[in-house]
Design a protein around this motif. Sequence first.
Motif, mmCIF file in Angstrom:
data_model
loop_
_atom_site.group_PDB
_atom_site.id
_atom_site.type_symbol
_atom_site.label_atom_id
_atom_site.label_comp_id
_atom_site.label_asym_id
_atom_site.label_seq_id
_atom_site.Cartn_x
_atom_site.Cartn_y
_atom_site.Cartn_z
ATOM 1 N N PRO A 46 -23.828 28.666 53.618
ATOM 2 C CA PRO A 46 -25.118 29.313 53.495
ATOM 3 C C PRO A 46 -25.995 28.586 52.497
ATOM 4 C CG PRO A 46 -23.440 30.533 52.302
ATOM 5 C CD PRO A 46 -22.742 29.455 53.053
ATOM 6 N N PRO A 47 -27.289 28.837 52.501
ATOM 7 C CA PRO A 47 -28.173 28.166 51.560
ATOM 8 C C PRO A 47 -27.842 28.547 50.131
ATOM 9 C CG PRO A 47 -29.314 29.977 52.651
ATOM 10 C CD PRO A 47 -28.012 29.805 53.357
ATOM 11 N N GLU A 48 -28.187 27.638 49.167
ATOM 12 C CA GLU A 48 -27.889 27.905 47.777
ATOM 13 C C GLU A 48 -28.781 28.990 47.202
ATOM 14 O OE1 GLU A 48 -27.766 24.503 45.329
ATOM 15 O OE2 GLU A 48 -26.333 23.420 46.551
ATOM 16 N N ASP A 55 -24.939 37.169 51.238
ATOM 17 C CA ASP A 55 -23.700 37.574 50.578
ATOM 18 C C ASP A 55 -23.552 36.709 49.328
ATOM 19 O OD1 ASP A 55 -21.152 38.084 49.710
ATOM 20 O OD2 ASP A 55 -20.158 37.488 51.575
ATOM 21 N N PRO A 56 -23.560 37.282 48.129
ATOM 22 C CA PRO A 56 -23.501 36.460 46.909
ATOM 23 C C PRO A 56 -22.242 35.619 46.823
ATOM 24 C CG PRO A 56 -23.207 38.797 46.406
ATOM 25 C CD PRO A 56 -23.660 38.723 47.821
ATOM 26 N N ARG A 57 -21.137 36.107 47.397
ATOM 27 C CA ARG A 57 -19.898 35.322 47.366
ATOM 28 C C ARG A 57 -20.004 34.097 48.269
ATOM 29 N NH1 ARG A 57 -19.154 40.384 46.493
ATOM 30 N NH2 ARG A 57 -17.681 41.132 44.895
ATOM 31 N N ALA A 58 -20.630 34.274 49.424
ATOM 32 C CA ALA A 58 -20.815 33.144 50.331
ATOM 33 C C ALA A 58 -21.750 32.112 49.713
ATOM 34 C CB ALA A 58 -21.378 33.628 51.670
ATOM 35 N N VAL A 59 -22.792 32.586 49.056
ATOM 36 C CA VAL A 59 -23.711 31.666 48.384
ATOM 37 C C VAL A 59 -22.992 30.915 47.275
ATOM 38 C CG1 VAL A 59 -25.804 31.503 46.990
ATOM 39 C CG2 VAL A 59 -25.740 33.046 48.954
ATOM 40 N N ALA A 60 -22.201 31.635 46.489
ATOM 41 C CA ALA A 60 -21.455 30.995 45.401
ATOM 42 C C ALA A 60 -20.482 29.963 45.939
ATOM 43 C CB ALA A 60 -20.716 32.050 44.583
ATOM 44 N N ARG A 84 -26.737 28.884 36.542
ATOM 45 C CA ARG A 84 -28.107 28.374 36.746
ATOM 46 C C ARG A 84 -28.680 28.835 38.071
ATOM 47 N NH1 ARG A 84 -25.942 23.500 34.677
ATOM 48 N NH2 ARG A 84 -25.870 22.635 36.799
ATOM 49 N N LYS A 85 -27.816 29.029 39.064
ATOM 50 C CA LYS A 85 -28.257 29.482 40.378
ATOM 51 C C LYS A 85 -28.438 30.995 40.422
ATOM 52 C CE LYS A 85 -28.063 25.411 42.396
ATOM 53 N NZ LYS A 85 -29.256 24.747 42.973
ATOM 54 N N GLY A 86 -28.187 31.682 39.309
ATOM 55 C CA GLY A 86 -28.376 33.131 39.268
ATOM 56 C C GLY A 86 -27.206 33.926 39.797
ATOM 57 N N VAL A 91 -18.975 37.665 40.220
ATOM 58 C CA VAL A 91 -18.866 36.977 41.508
ATOM 59 C C VAL A 91 -18.387 35.546 41.290
ATOM 60 C CG1 VAL A 91 -20.138 36.113 43.518
ATOM 61 C CG2 VAL A 91 -20.592 38.417 42.635
ATOM 62 N N ALA A 92 -18.938 34.880 40.281
ATOM 63 C CA ALA A 92 -18.529 33.508 39.980
ATOM 64 C C ALA A 92 -17.041 33.453 39.655
ATOM 65 C CB ALA A 92 -19.346 32.958 38.820
#
Length: 213
Positions: A46-48, A55-60, A84-86, A91-92
């Motif tokens: 998914p896009p950054e 989905d924040p997990r997919a983005v991460a 930095r990506k918020g 989640v991180a």
Amino acid sequence: MSSTDETAAPGTPQEQTLERLRAAVARAQAGQPSPGGQGAPAGPPPPETPDDDADPRAVARAVVLRALTGSPKSRAELERTLRRKGCPDDVAAEVLDRMEHVGLVDDEAYAQMFVRSKRTGRGLARRALQHELRAKGVDDETASGVLAQIDVDDERDVARELVAKKLRSMHGLERVVQTRRLAGMLARKGYSSEISRQVIAESLDALPEHQRD
């Protein structure tokens, strides 16, 4: 000594580890399972930049995979990138824990490759390497375990090579000037005063210009 980036020379265990990590990243980005049976996100990452429905997990995961594709990273570096990506800290942590479980994030393997690269490219000694690994976020216990593998005699040999190279541009200078400049160079690279004194004295004594008639 030739200058290198943070990659290992062909055929070394470090390069094999790096290639294995890169292959795992490529499989994860392609949605293919890992050899150990661990699954990876299906389809393109998914896009950054998340939107309201992302989905924040997919983005991460996508951020981490992209970061690892370029070069190995420590967990702390990836945490900083996600921040930095918020990305929320919880989640991180969850995503990076998963990446560690499947072997995509491995601070010990990262430290081994980093140390080999910096010793080959810049001739850094253990003290300087410890400082740089700490700056990269590698914990002291992991760093110390990797640095303990460096043989003292090997470190002394590297110091001799550095001194020999530096001396090529110091012909004609007084011995005290050569000593001061060589000691400063070795100190900046993390060599102990004991190794520096020994290597510098041996190297200068071997020069024809400092030998007695």
